[in-house]
Structure formats: structure tokens, C-alpha cells
Write a protein that holds these residues in place. Sequence first.
Motif, PDB file in Angstrom:
ATOM      1  N   LYS A  29      57.753  67.874  -5.568  1.00 22.58           N
ATOM      2  CA  LYS A  29      58.496  66.682  -4.749  1.00 22.58           C
ATOM      3  C   LYS A  29      57.666  65.999  -3.484  1.00 22.58           C
ATOM      4  CE  LYS A  29      62.535  68.318  -6.690  1.00 22.58           C
ATOM      5  NZ  LYS A  29      63.939  68.921  -6.389  1.00 22.58           N
ATOM      6  N   ASP A  30      57.149  67.000  -2.914  1.00 21.12           N
ATOM      7  CA  ASP A  30      56.283  66.625  -1.619  1.00 21.12           C
ATOM      8  C   ASP A  30      54.920  66.955  -1.480  1.00 21.12           C
ATOM      9  OD1 ASP A  30      56.847  69.081  -0.985  1.00 21.12           O
ATOM     10  OD2 ASP A  30      57.697  68.827   0.660  1.00 21.12           O
ATOM     11  N   GLY A  31      54.413  67.405  -2.613  1.00 22.58           N
ATOM     12  CA  GLY A  31      53.002  67.689  -2.580  1.00 22.58           C
ATOM     13  C   GLY A  31      52.193  67.335  -3.603  1.00 22.58           C
ATOM     14  N   VAL A  32      50.774  67.734  -3.588  1.00 21.81           N
ATOM     15  CA  VAL A  32      50.031  67.495  -4.641  1.00 21.81           C
ATOM     16  C   VAL A  32      48.943  68.497  -4.770  1.00 21.81           C
ATOM     17  CG1 VAL A  32      48.238  65.906  -5.699  1.00 21.81           C
ATOM     18  CG2 VAL A  32      50.132  65.037  -4.426  1.00 21.81           C
ATOM     19  N   PHE A  33      48.650  68.923  -6.121  1.00 19.93           N
ATOM     20  CA  PHE A  33      47.904  70.239  -6.152  1.00 19.93           C
ATOM     21  C   PHE A  33      46.431  69.770  -6.971  1.00 19.93           C
ATOM     22  CE2 PHE A  33      46.302  73.653  -8.940  1.00 19.93           C
ATOM     23  CZ  PHE A  33      46.322  74.785  -7.965  1.00 19.93           C
ATOM     24  N   PHE A  34      45.549  70.171  -6.439  1.00 16.71           N
ATOM     25  CA  PHE A  34      44.242  70.125  -7.212  1.00 16.71           C
ATOM     26  C   PHE A  34      43.498  71.569  -7.344  1.00 16.71           C
ATOM     27  CE2 PHE A  34      44.519  66.111  -4.791  1.00 16.71           C
ATOM     28  CZ  PHE A  34      44.442  65.097  -5.755  1.00 16.71           C
ATOM     29  N   CYS A  35      43.105  71.739  -8.832  1.00 19.60           N
ATOM     30  CA  CYS A  35      42.376  72.806  -9.026  1.00 19.60           C
ATOM     31  C   CYS A  35      40.922  72.815  -8.330  1.00 19.60           C
ATOM     32  CB  CYS A  35      42.309  72.891 -10.486  1.00 19.60           C
ATOM     33  SG  CYS A  35      43.796  73.021 -11.341  1.00 19.60           S
ATOM     34  N   ALA A  36      40.392  74.166  -7.819  1.00 22.69           N
ATOM     35  CA  ALA A  36      39.232  74.222  -7.133  1.00 22.69           C
ATOM     36  C   ALA A  36      37.962  73.935  -8.172  1.00 22.69           C
ATOM     37  CB  ALA A  36      39.128  75.481  -6.679  1.00 22.69           C
ATOM     38  N   LYS A  37      38.413  73.862  -9.407  1.00 23.07           N
ATOM     39  CA  LYS A  37      37.354  73.529 -10.300  1.00 23.07           C
ATOM     40  C   LYS A  37      37.031  72.099 -10.659  1.00 23.07           C
ATOM     41  CE  LYS A  37      40.327  74.249 -14.275  1.00 23.07           C
ATOM     42  NZ  LYS A  37      40.789  75.248 -15.371  1.00 23.07           N
ATOM     43  N   ASP A  38      37.907  71.233 -10.321  1.00 22.46           N
ATOM     44  CA  ASP A  38      37.961  69.957 -10.635  1.00 22.46           C
ATOM     45  C   ASP A  38      36.612  69.309  -9.959  1.00 22.46           C
ATOM     46  OD1 ASP A  38      38.509  67.267 -10.336  1.00 22.46           O
ATOM     47  OD2 ASP A  38      40.501  67.278 -10.333  1.00 22.46           O
ATOM     48  N   ALA A  39      35.774  68.933 -10.802  1.00 19.47           N
ATOM     49  CA  ALA A  39      34.457  68.184 -10.412  1.00 19.47           C
ATOM     50  C   ALA A  39      34.840  67.198  -9.275  1.00 19.47           C
ATOM     51  CB  ALA A  39      33.692  67.789 -11.543  1.00 19.47           C
ATOM     52  N   GLY A  40      35.673  66.550  -9.341  1.00 20.02           N
ATOM     53  CA  GLY A  40      36.072  65.389  -8.464  1.00 20.02           C
ATOM     54  C   GLY A  40      36.581  65.982  -7.096  1.00 20.02           C
ATOM     55  N   LEU A  41      36.991  67.028  -6.825  1.00 25.05           N
ATOM     56  CA  LEU A  41      37.715  67.400  -5.682  1.00 25.05           C
ATOM     57  C   LEU A  41      36.555  67.402  -4.563  1.00 25.05           C
ATOM     58  CD1 LEU A  41      40.119  68.760  -4.214  1.00 25.05           C
ATOM     59  CD2 LEU A  41      39.341  70.842  -4.964  1.00 25.05           C
ATOM     60  N   PRO A  42      35.379  67.977  -4.536  1.00 27.93           N
ATOM     61  CA  PRO A  42      34.588  67.667  -3.346  1.00 27.93           C
ATOM     62  C   PRO A  42      34.467  66.472  -2.744  1.00 27.93           C
ATOM     63  CG  PRO A  42      33.659  69.186  -4.918  1.00 27.93           C
ATOM     64  CD  PRO A  42      34.681  68.416  -5.587  1.00 27.93           C
ATOM     65  N   SER A  43      34.533  65.299  -3.643  1.00 28.77           N
ATOM     66  CA  SER A  43      34.223  64.141  -3.240  1.00 28.77           C
ATOM     67  C   SER A  43      35.871  63.288  -2.420  1.00 28.77           C
ATOM     68  CB  SER A  43      33.910  63.023  -4.135  1.00 28.77           C
ATOM     69  OG  SER A  43      32.545  63.148  -4.782  1.00 28.77           O
ATOM     70  N   ALA A  44      36.663  63.921  -3.139  1.00 26.82           N
ATOM     71  CA  ALA A  44      38.321  63.559  -2.763  1.00 26.82           C
ATOM     72  C   ALA A  44      38.371  64.318  -1.333  1.00 26.82           C
ATOM     73  CB  ALA A  44      39.241  63.911  -3.502  1.00 26.82           C
ATOM     74  N   LEU A  45      37.758  65.224  -1.036  1.00 21.92           N
ATOM     75  CA  LEU A  45      38.027  66.084   0.126  1.00 21.92           C
ATOM     76  C   LEU A  45      37.039  65.444   1.308  1.00 21.92           C
ATOM     77  CD1 LEU A  45      37.991  69.766  -0.846  1.00 21.92           C
ATOM     78  CD2 LEU A  45      40.177  68.482   0.180  1.00 21.92           C
ATOM     79  N   ARG A  46      35.916  65.013   0.887  1.00 24.63           N
ATOM     80  CA  ARG A  46      35.141  64.256   1.730  1.00 24.63           C
ATOM     81  C   ARG A  46      35.758  63.052   2.274  1.00 24.63           C
ATOM     82  NH1 ARG A  46      31.622  67.373  -1.219  1.00 24.63           N
ATOM     83  NH2 ARG A  46      29.994  68.735   0.249  1.00 24.63           N
ATOM     84  N   ALA A  47      36.321  62.163   1.664  1.00 26.37           N
ATOM     85  CA  ALA A  47      36.996  61.067   1.862  1.00 26.37           C
ATOM     86  C   ALA A  47      38.246  61.295   2.712  1.00 26.37           C
ATOM     87  CB  ALA A  47      37.468  60.384   0.389  1.00 26.37           C
ATOM     88  N   TYR A  48      38.935  62.411   2.255  1.00 25.70           N
ATOM     89  CA  TYR A  48      40.101  62.783   3.194  1.00 25.70           C
ATOM     90  C   TYR A  48      39.599  63.144   4.423  1.00 25.70           C
ATOM     91  CZ  TYR A  48      43.939  65.455   4.951  1.00 25.70           C
ATOM     92  OH  TYR A  48      44.736  65.963   5.665  1.00 25.70           O
ATOM     93  N   ARG A  49      38.369  64.028   4.594  1.00 22.13           N
ATOM     94  CA  ARG A  49      37.886  64.221   5.984  1.00 22.13           C
ATOM     95  C   ARG A  49      37.401  63.101   6.760  1.00 22.13           C
ATOM     96  NH1 ARG A  49      32.625  67.913   5.895  1.00 22.13           N
ATOM     97  NH2 ARG A  49      31.962  66.104   4.837  1.00 22.13           N
ATOM     98  N   GLU A  50      36.992  62.032   6.079  1.00 20.35           N
ATOM     99  CA  GLU A  50      36.434  60.710   6.774  1.00 20.35           C
ATOM    100  C   GLU A  50      37.646  59.989   7.118  1.00 20.35           C
ATOM    101  OE1 GLU A  50      34.303  56.759   5.521  1.00 20.35           O
ATOM    102  OE2 GLU A  50      33.505  58.626   4.647  1.00 20.35           O
ATOM    103  N   TYR A  51      38.925  59.806   6.580  1.00 20.16           N
ATOM    104  CA  TYR A  51      39.909  59.100   6.798  1.00 20.16           C
ATOM    105  C   TYR A  51      40.235  59.845   8.184  1.00 20.16           C
ATOM    106  CZ  TYR A  51      44.807  58.169   7.345  1.00 20.16           C
ATOM    107  OH  TYR A  51      45.914  57.878   7.981  1.00 20.16           O
ATOM    108  N   CYS A  52      40.327  61.328   8.021  1.00 22.68           N
ATOM    109  CA  CYS A  52      41.141  61.966   9.242  1.00 22.68           C
ATOM    110  C   CYS A  52      40.358  61.827  10.466  1.00 22.68           C
ATOM    111  CB  CYS A  52      41.295  63.396   8.904  1.00 22.68           C
ATOM    112  SG  CYS A  52      42.389  63.829   7.468  1.00 22.68           S
ATOM    113  N   GLN A  53      39.182  61.792  10.619  1.00 20.60           N
ATOM    114  CA  GLN A  53      38.176  61.562  11.482  1.00 20.60           C
ATOM    115  C   GLN A  53      38.595  60.236  12.070  1.00 20.60           C
ATOM    116  OE1 GLN A  53      34.426  62.161   9.476  1.00 20.60           O
ATOM    117  NE2 GLN A  53      34.070  64.127  10.498  1.00 20.60           N
ATOM    118  N   GLY A  54      38.496  59.197  11.099  1.00 17.98           N
ATOM    119  CA  GLY A  54      38.759  57.883  11.819  1.00 17.98           C
ATOM    120  C   GLY A  54      40.284  57.589  12.318  1.00 17.98           C
ATOM    121  N   ALA A  55      41.052  58.478  11.678  1.00 17.58           N
ATOM    122  CA  ALA A  55      42.395  58.427  12.368  1.00 17.58           C
ATOM    123  C   ALA A  55      42.809  59.142  13.463  1.00 17.58           C
ATOM    124  CB  ALA A  55      43.497  58.941  10.943  1.00 17.58           C
TER     125      ALA A  55
END
Length: 98
Positions: A27-53
Motif C-alpha cells: 500500500k505504500d511501498g514498491v518491491f524490486f527483485c535483485a535479479k531484475d536486469a533493470g534495477l541497477p539503472s533504476a538505482l543509479r537514476a534514483y541516486r542521481e535524483y537524490c543527489q540533485g535533491a
Amino acid sequence: MSKQIIDRKFQILAVNPCKKGAVYTEKDGVFFCAKDAGLPSALRAYREYCQGAGCNPEHIESISLLIGRVDEYQKTLKKLPDTETSCEIDRCIGGIGL
């Protein structure tokens, strides 16, 4: 506050032991599997957002460490993400069974 289930694919029960046992679910979270090939890119984008924020350096470092762990994990197991079973499709797209 929305009553909508955010993550329709997974039932989630996550506990943050450092925040007085704060509990998060689908209801208030999202789950990603560590095996998901797209996860590293998503995490890098999240880190970039957090740095800018302007997030604190510890948060940025924790994301970087997580990226490293996921990258290491994916050396042995990586999978293209999918929504493949009729049950998953019905839940994720149609909201059936929620």
C-alpha cells in the motif's frame, strides 16, 4: 492519502528496524527483485535524483553500496523483468484480487 495499492505484483512486508520498526506494505511501498536486469539503472537514476535533491551524504552512500551489492549479485543471476502469468497480469493491470 490514497487507499490504492501501489505495488500490485507483490505482497510486501518490509520492516525498517532503525525507524522504530516502521512497517511498509504494497500500500505504500514498491518491491524490486535483485535479479531484475533493470534495477541497477533504476538505482543509479534514483541516486542521481537524490543527489540533485540534496539528500544527505549517508543516503547517497547507502544507495551506492546497494548498487554495488546488486551489481555483484547480478554477476551470477540476472533476468529480464516481466509480468508473465495470468494472475500477475490480472493483478498488475486490472487490479483483480486486490
